[in-house]
Design a protein around this motif. Structure first.
Motif, PDB file in Angstrom:
ATOM      1  N   THR A   6      -7.217   5.940  -4.837  1.00  0.00           N
ATOM      2  CA  THR A   6      -8.763   6.177  -4.889  1.00  0.00           C
ATOM      3  C   THR A   6      -8.962   4.768  -3.717  1.00  0.00           C
ATOM      4  OG1 THR A   6      -9.055   7.047  -7.046  1.00  0.00           O
ATOM      5  CG2 THR A   6     -10.906   6.004  -6.174  1.00  0.00           C
ATOM      6  N   THR A   7      -9.731   4.801  -3.019  1.00  0.00           N
ATOM      7  CA  THR A   7      -9.883   3.765  -1.981  1.00  0.00           C
ATOM      8  C   THR A   7     -11.408   3.289  -2.103  1.00  0.00           C
ATOM      9  OG1 THR A   7     -10.099   5.195  -0.157  1.00  0.00           O
ATOM     10  CG2 THR A   7      -8.183   4.046  -0.432  1.00  0.00           C
TER      11      THR A   7
ATOM     12  N   ALA B  52       0.803  -1.159   0.246  1.00  0.00           N
ATOM     13  CA  ALA B  52       0.004  -0.200  -0.109  1.00  0.00           C
ATOM     14  C   ALA B  52       0.785   1.158  -0.143  1.00  0.00           C
ATOM     15  CB  ALA B  52      -0.928   0.094   1.183  1.00  0.00           C
TER      16      ALA B  52
ATOM     17  N   ALA C 236      -7.264   1.098  -4.336  1.00  0.00           N
ATOM     18  CA  ALA C 236      -7.274  -0.118  -3.255  1.00  0.00           C
ATOM     19  C   ALA C 236      -8.618  -0.215  -2.698  1.00  0.00           C
ATOM     20  CB  ALA C 236      -6.356   0.733  -2.036  1.00  0.00           C
TER      21      ALA C 236
ATOM     22  N   LEU D 261      -5.758  -0.111   3.824  1.00  0.00           N
ATOM     23  CA  LEU D 261      -6.759   0.941   3.051  1.00  0.00           C
ATOM     24  C   LEU D 261      -6.288   2.240   3.801  1.00  0.00           C
ATOM     25  CD1 LEU D 261      -9.245   0.655   1.137  1.00  0.00           C
ATOM     26  CD2 LEU D 261     -10.423   1.327   2.832  1.00  0.00           C
ATOM     27  N   ARG D 262      -5.978   2.350   4.922  1.00  0.00           N
ATOM     28  CA  ARG D 262      -5.597   3.749   5.445  1.00  0.00           C
ATOM     29  C   ARG D 262      -4.143   4.246   4.866  1.00  0.00           C
ATOM     30  NH1 ARG D 262      -2.050   5.835   8.695  1.00  0.00           N
ATOM     31  NH2 ARG D 262      -1.005   3.666   9.059  1.00  0.00           N
TER      32      ARG D 262
ATOM     33  N   TYR E 268     -11.829   5.568   5.543  1.00  0.00           N
ATOM     34  CA  TYR E 268     -10.729   5.641   4.763  1.00  0.00           C
ATOM     35  C   TYR E 268     -11.037   5.491   3.372  1.00  0.00           C
ATOM     36  CZ  TYR E 268      -8.228   5.835   9.126  1.00  0.00           C
ATOM     37  OH  TYR E 268      -7.886   6.008  10.495  1.00  0.00           O
ATOM     38  N   ALA E 269     -12.411   5.297   3.019  1.00  0.00           N
ATOM     39  CA  ALA E 269     -12.927   4.790   1.733  1.00  0.00           C
ATOM     40  C   ALA E 269     -13.623   6.306   1.028  1.00  0.00           C
ATOM     41  CB  ALA E 269     -13.949   3.738   1.962  1.00  0.00           C
TER      42      ALA E 269
ATOM     43  N   ALA F 185      -3.135   3.537   1.771  1.00  0.00           N
ATOM     44  CA  ALA F 185      -3.407   3.787   0.609  1.00  0.00           C
ATOM     45  C   ALA F 185      -4.230   5.014   0.413  1.00  0.00           C
ATOM     46  CB  ALA F 185      -4.061   2.448  -0.042  1.00  0.00           C
ATOM     47  N   PHE F 186      -5.215   5.135   1.253  1.00  0.00           N
ATOM     48  CA  PHE F 186      -5.953   6.548   1.408  1.00  0.00           C
ATOM     49  C   PHE F 186      -4.838   7.575   1.597  1.00  0.00           C
ATOM     50  CE2 PHE F 186      -8.346   9.716   3.919  1.00  0.00           C
ATOM     51  CZ  PHE F 186      -9.595  10.049   2.812  1.00  0.00           C
TER      52      PHE F 186
END
Length: 302
Positions: free
Chosen positions: A226-227, A192, A201, A217-218, A241-242, A220-221
């Motif tokens: 783009t999550t 990530a 992600a 995910l956090r 985080y999305a 990547a964010f």
């Protein structure tokens, strides 16, 4: 970023099919207030009885107010209580005619295999209908657009969500997209770190609280990717985080059918929708890539 149980009004409302009502209630219940949840659970558990009640009657039955009943109808996707009442009447009629099984079936230890097949098939149908009703197509459209143009797509899933993550990755690879599935939390985070703008992600977690999925995910964010979160709990920690949240429904749990089983059905439907959307957007490249993969597999089995 998603907000708590948004109300929907007029033509833009979901207006879920009657059979999908129980699944929508299960999905939204954690984000509803106590009074809204009482009304929602009442109509899902006793559609025939509630369909016979006026808005005042249902408010009295659930110990709430008329305003709460109307608001619950809107949260569930209906313009008003009249529309919800019509849906309840339709569901009750389907159940009485045998066209829609009751929503309270459980798998018992002494059930025959024939009964198990019928009950699981019913639960799978309910999960698919519920997911279709809950899925925000605007969020799906945005996720498809991001994935179709992504330099790379990383997918995170552990436990029962791990095979779903693998399924999405394999599908994307077959149409020529660069995709990776990560079930090892350490590898997920270290990968990530390499993501950024132009990458996507995807986190798959029914509970929305799985730390091993939330952490990559956090990262990547925060790196600018783009999550996307695929979850049964749109108000859960993963959502913060999305950029886009794709909500799934699940069948009712029982001792012999845990959430890990029922959640997978909804997740796979969302994954298929996401994949087909990407394949449509990139068909000029995806079509030949799919044909090549079919040919390679056919050649291998000659």
């Amino acid at each position: 970023m998603p907000q708590e149980a948004k109300e929907t009004f007029g033509p833009a409302a979901f207006r879920p099919a009657p059979a999908a009502l129980a699944g929508r209630v299960r999905t939204l219940a954690p984000s509803l207030t106590r009074s809204l949840r009482r009304v929602a659970e009442a109509v899902a558990n006793a559609p025939a009885g509630c369909a016979a009640l006026t808005v005042t009657g249902l408010a009295e039955r659930t110990g709430t107010s008329e305003a709460t009943v109307v608001r619950t109808a809107r949260v569930l996707g209906y313009p008003g209580y009249r529309d919800l009442r019509l849906a309840l009447a339709g569901l009750a009629a389907q159940q009485q005619s045998g066209r829609a099984p009751a929503l309270t079936t459980d798998i018992a230890v002494d059930d025959s295999l024939a009964d198990v097949v019928a009950e699981l098939a019913h639960d799978e149908q309910q999960t698919l209908a519920g997911t279709a009703a809950c899925l925000d197509t605007a969020q799906l459209e945005a996720a498809v657009t991001a994935a179709a143009g992504a330099r790379r797509v990383d997918v995170y899933g552990v436990g029962a969500s791990g095979p779903v993550a693998q399924d999405l990755t394999q599908k994307l690879l077959r149409i020529g997209r660069v995709a990776h599935a990560h079930s090892d939390p350490h590898l997920a985070v270290t990968n990530a770190v390499q993501l950024g703008a132009g990458d996507v992600a995807v986190a798959i977690t029914h509970s929305g609280s799985t730390g091993d999925v939330i952490e990559p995910l956090r990262v990547a964010f925060e790196r600018g990717a783009t999550t996307v979160a695929i979850t049964g709990r749109p108000e859960s920690p993963v959502a913060q985080y999305a950029d886009h949240v794709l909500t799934t429904s699940t069948a009712r749990e029982s001792e012999l059918r845990p959430a890990a089983m029922s959640s997978r059905t909804g997740q796979l439907l969302v994954v298929d929708c996401l994949f087909v959307g990407v394949a449509q957007r990139t068909y000029e490249a995806a079509g030949p890539a799919l044909a090549a993969s079919y040919e390679a597999l056919a050649h291998r089995h000659r």
